[in-house]
Design a protein around this motif. Structure first.
Motif, PDB file in Angstrom:
ATOM      1  N   LEU A  24      65.656  25.612 -11.570  1.00 46.95           N
ATOM      2  CA  LEU A  24      66.713  25.093 -10.961  1.00 46.95           C
ATOM      3  C   LEU A  24      67.918  25.413 -11.497  1.00 46.95           C
ATOM      4  O   LEU A  24      69.019  25.763 -10.670  1.00 46.95           O
ATOM      5  N   THR A  25      67.975  25.611 -12.905  1.00 46.10           N
ATOM      6  CA  THR A  25      69.318  26.201 -13.446  1.00 46.10           C
ATOM      7  C   THR A  25      69.634  27.446 -12.821  1.00 46.10           C
ATOM      8  O   THR A  25      70.876  27.780 -12.643  1.00 46.10           O
ATOM      9  N   ALA A  26      68.729  28.232 -12.685  1.00 47.25           N
ATOM     10  CA  ALA A  26      68.933  29.613 -12.399  1.00 47.25           C
ATOM     11  C   ALA A  26      69.346  29.671 -10.778  1.00 47.25           C
ATOM     12  O   ALA A  26      70.556  30.381 -10.396  1.00 47.25           O
ATOM     13  N   ARG A  27      68.924  28.725  -9.892  1.00 51.20           N
ATOM     14  CA  ARG A  27      69.226  28.752  -8.717  1.00 51.20           C
ATOM     15  C   ARG A  27      70.613  28.246  -8.505  1.00 51.20           C
ATOM     16  O   ARG A  27      71.583  28.719  -7.605  1.00 51.20           O
ATOM     17  N   PHE A  28      70.944  27.043  -9.184  1.00 49.75           N
ATOM     18  CA  PHE A  28      72.361  26.560  -9.054  1.00 49.75           C
ATOM     19  C   PHE A  28      73.428  27.641  -9.558  1.00 49.75           C
ATOM     20  O   PHE A  28      74.423  27.456  -9.157  1.00 49.75           O
ATOM     21  N   TYR A  29      72.970  28.145 -11.041  1.00 48.33           N
ATOM     22  CA  TYR A  29      74.070  29.295 -11.388  1.00 48.33           C
ATOM     23  C   TYR A  29      74.579  30.328 -10.374  1.00 48.33           C
ATOM     24  O   TYR A  29      75.390  30.591 -10.112  1.00 48.33           O
ATOM     25  N   ALA A 109      59.523  24.480  -3.899  1.00 47.14           N
ATOM     26  CA  ALA A 109      59.956  23.536  -4.686  1.00 47.14           C
ATOM     27  C   ALA A 109      61.235  23.635  -4.511  1.00 47.14           C
ATOM     28  O   ALA A 109      61.980  22.383  -4.311  1.00 47.14           O
ATOM     29  N   LEU A 110      62.094  24.480  -4.693  1.00 45.83           N
ATOM     30  CA  LEU A 110      63.549  24.630  -4.642  1.00 45.83           C
ATOM     31  C   LEU A 110      64.058  24.532  -3.342  1.00 45.83           C
ATOM     32  O   LEU A 110      65.139  23.902  -3.216  1.00 45.83           O
ATOM     33  N   ARG A 111      63.331  24.908  -2.371  1.00 46.46           N
ATOM     34  CA  ARG A 111      63.701  24.645  -1.010  1.00 46.46           C
ATOM     35  C   ARG A 111      63.577  23.269  -0.744  1.00 46.46           C
ATOM     36  O   ARG A 111      64.701  22.613   0.039  1.00 46.46           O
ATOM     37  N   GLN A 112      62.711  22.402  -1.282  1.00 48.75           N
ATOM     38  CA  GLN A 112      62.863  21.060  -1.108  1.00 48.75           C
ATOM     39  C   GLN A 112      63.954  20.550  -1.615  1.00 48.75           C
ATOM     40  O   GLN A 112      64.471  19.564  -0.874  1.00 48.75           O
ATOM     41  N   VAL A 113      64.374  20.752  -2.825  1.00 45.30           N
ATOM     42  CA  VAL A 113      65.558  20.289  -3.262  1.00 45.30           C
ATOM     43  C   VAL A 113      66.837  20.689  -2.567  1.00 45.30           C
ATOM     44  O   VAL A 113      67.546  19.864  -2.166  1.00 45.30           O
ATOM     45  N   GLU A 114      67.020  21.986  -2.092  1.00 46.76           N
ATOM     46  CA  GLU A 114      68.055  22.386  -1.409  1.00 46.76           C
ATOM     47  C   GLU A 114      68.189  21.596  -0.002  1.00 46.76           C
ATOM     48  O   GLU A 114      69.268  21.072   0.271  1.00 46.76           O
ATOM     49  N   ASN A 115      66.925  21.417   0.695  1.00 44.91           N
ATOM     50  CA  ASN A 115      67.064  20.866   1.755  1.00 44.91           C
ATOM     51  C   ASN A 115      67.283  19.266   1.793  1.00 44.91           C
ATOM     52  O   ASN A 115      68.249  18.668   2.427  1.00 44.91           O
TER      53      ASN A 115
END
Length: 210
Positions: A24-29, A109-115
């Motif tokens: 999550l940290t990497a994706r948000f960064y 998992a990251l797509r779920q968060v982004e959606n």
């Protein structure tokens, strides 16, 4: 980079929790957003909160919403890959934004968060939230049931619990059976595993945040 989001992962599987936090940290960064991980008594303040619930236990995030009635936090249930179908039978909390299964691909998992973040921007939730109307409250434990669970967590015998609470052994046993039914447990081993984890999905879990 002046945009900051906070996250918390409440899961005893530290390997999984650390991996999810890192991803999550990497994706948000990459999106120009700084992340901060909240732990302990600050965890419920997170913008994104990931909470493990054992098989058979419905998710419940109402306790966190009650502490932050005007917040727009997103709550995700974390589930084991085995037994998730069984857990899905019981109604989950309406505040649940998604389910992260521990063996799912990290991109999924990251797509779920982004959606979920996108959906919140499109249609923000209505506040105040009426906890009593949430289906997860159907399985909330009574004050007496929580007292008995706390005693069982201290490895007290049913006879000792009955004596301490000034109730009959039969009544104490029935409360235990009621809790197992509410939480979807078929065996004592499942109940005691849940107790060791800190009543995840029930208010006694708050003890782990203090």
């Amino acid at each position: 980079m002046n945009v900051v989001t906070t996250l918390a992962v409440l899961d005893d599987n530290r390997y999984f929790a650390a991996g999810l936090q890192k991803a999550l940290t990497a994706r948000f960064y990459a999106a120009g957003v700084e992340t901060r991980v909240l732990e302990g008594p600050q965890a419920y303040l997170a913008d994104l909160l990931f909470h493990y619930f054992p098989p058979g236990s419905p998710s419940c995030f109402c306790q966190y919403a009650a502490k932050r009635p005007s917040a727009l936090s997103l709550y995700f249930a974390v589930r084991q890959p085995q037994g998730y179908g069984h857990a899905d039978v019981r109604p989950d909390c309406r505040l649940q934004a998604g389910v992260i299964v521990q063996n799912m691909p990290i991109d999924a998992a990251l797509r779920q968060v982004e959606n979920a973040l996108l959906q919140r921007r499109i249609a923000p939730p209505v506040r105040p939230y009426v906890i009593e109307h949430c289906p997860c409250q159907r399985y909330a434990l009574t004050v007496r049931e929580r007292e008995i669970m706390l005693c069982l967590r201290q490895e007290m015998r049913i006879t000792e619990i009955a004596r301490r609470l000034a109730i009959s052994v039969k009544t104490a046993s029935q409360h235990k059976i009621n809790v197992m039914h509410k939480m979807g447990f078929q065996r004592n081993a499942e109940l005691y595993d849940w107790l060791r984890q800190g009543f995840i999905g029930e208010r006694p879990f708050d003890e782990r945040l203090s």
